[in-house]
Design an enzyme around this catalytic site. Sequence first.
Site, mmCIF file in Angstrom:
data_model
loop_
_atom_site.group_PDB
_atom_site.id
_atom_site.type_symbol
_atom_site.label_atom_id
_atom_site.label_comp_id
_atom_site.label_asym_id
_atom_site.label_seq_id
_atom_site.Cartn_x
_atom_site.Cartn_y
_atom_site.Cartn_z
ATOM 1 N N SER A 6 0.857 -1.188 0.000
ATOM 2 C CA SER A 6 0.000 0.000 0.000
ATOM 3 C C SER A 6 0.887 1.229 0.000
ATOM 4 O O SER A 6 2.074 1.155 0.339
ATOM 5 C CB SER A 6 -0.939 0.001 1.217
ATOM 6 N N GLU A 8 1.079 5.702 0.608
ATOM 7 C CA GLU A 8 0.474 6.890 1.207
ATOM 8 C C GLU A 8 0.832 8.141 0.410
ATOM 9 O O GLU A 8 1.969 8.313 -0.030
ATOM 10 C CB GLU A 8 0.966 7.045 2.645
ATOM 11 N N ASP A 101 -2.864 16.149 15.397
ATOM 12 C CA ASP A 101 -2.389 17.275 16.200
ATOM 13 C C ASP A 101 -3.409 18.398 16.140
ATOM 14 O O ASP A 101 -4.025 18.643 15.097
ATOM 15 C CB ASP A 101 -1.048 17.785 15.668
ATOM 16 N N TYR A 137 3.779 2.598 16.832
ATOM 17 C CA TYR A 137 5.082 3.266 16.970
ATOM 18 C C TYR A 137 6.106 2.302 17.565
ATOM 19 O O TYR A 137 6.209 2.179 18.782
ATOM 20 C CB TYR A 137 4.942 4.512 17.854
ATOM 21 N N HIS A 258 3.810 -0.789 3.792
ATOM 22 C CA HIS A 258 3.129 0.479 3.527
ATOM 23 C C HIS A 258 4.190 1.540 3.234
ATOM 24 O O HIS A 258 5.026 1.843 4.096
ATOM 25 C CB HIS A 258 2.294 0.889 4.740
#
Length: 283
Positions: A6, A8, A101, A137, A258
């Site tokens: 995939s 981004e 954020d 993470y 990804h």
Amino acid sequence: MHTPLSCEFFPPKSDEGALKLRAVTEQLTSALKPEYFSVTYGAGGSTQDRSFATVQAIQTESGVPAAPHLSCIGSTRASIAAILDQYRALGIKRIVALRGDLPSGMRDPGDFRFASELVAFIREHSGDWFHIEVAAYPEFHPQSANSRADLLHFKQKVEAGADGAITQYFYSIEAYARFLDDCEKLQVTLPIVPGIMPISNYTQLARFSDASGADLPRWLRKRLEAFGDDMDGLRAFGHDVVTGLTSDLVQAGAPGLHFYTMNQAVPVINICRDAGLMPSQPN
């Protein structure tokens, strides 16, 4: 064994950028046959409008499913519900659910404080319509108190209804392996797909890494710094580093890959070619 891929993208800021991104999606679709294209999300205003337009173009034109990012900080339940309904009407079946954020100048965090709350709301509002990806993470989130707290936050997202996870990029396969082991100990068993960032610009990569908390190992920083203005040499070295990492991840049984493309096709295609990940073409 086939490894799902995939990619981004970020929403282009101009009509020219949109045309370039269309060419990039066509290149990646033809070369890699990706499982989906994800699109990053800006909270509020014109940035959000560009995100939606990019998602719509990919979903209706590329032949590859779009997976929009959805950030919840600063949003209301009603605004998130409206976005989910828009995406459902487009036939979108996958969402990347993030906390995000707080936009500059905005003080009110809105109705959601954590990504786990967003995941729970998506399930409440849309049932099982969406396949929900969340962030992971391996080197722990920069705003977490410690790695244990970060793991527990990740588990909360999973328990809220996530189907899969995509990691922040990393350059140490040991960090990814350790994260998987830690998740297994917590009985977190969903697919955790490694995120991969090609290396083509050291200054940009260092800035991203410092801002996001992604570890750029000292040996790698020093090697990249040494290239100075030799961009061709840096890209060739970066290609070798990331291709090696990609191959190692596939050998280790990663459930997918990804790619953070930075809206560029060629670096990703070259990595996949040299890592032996190009789909076989029909005769």
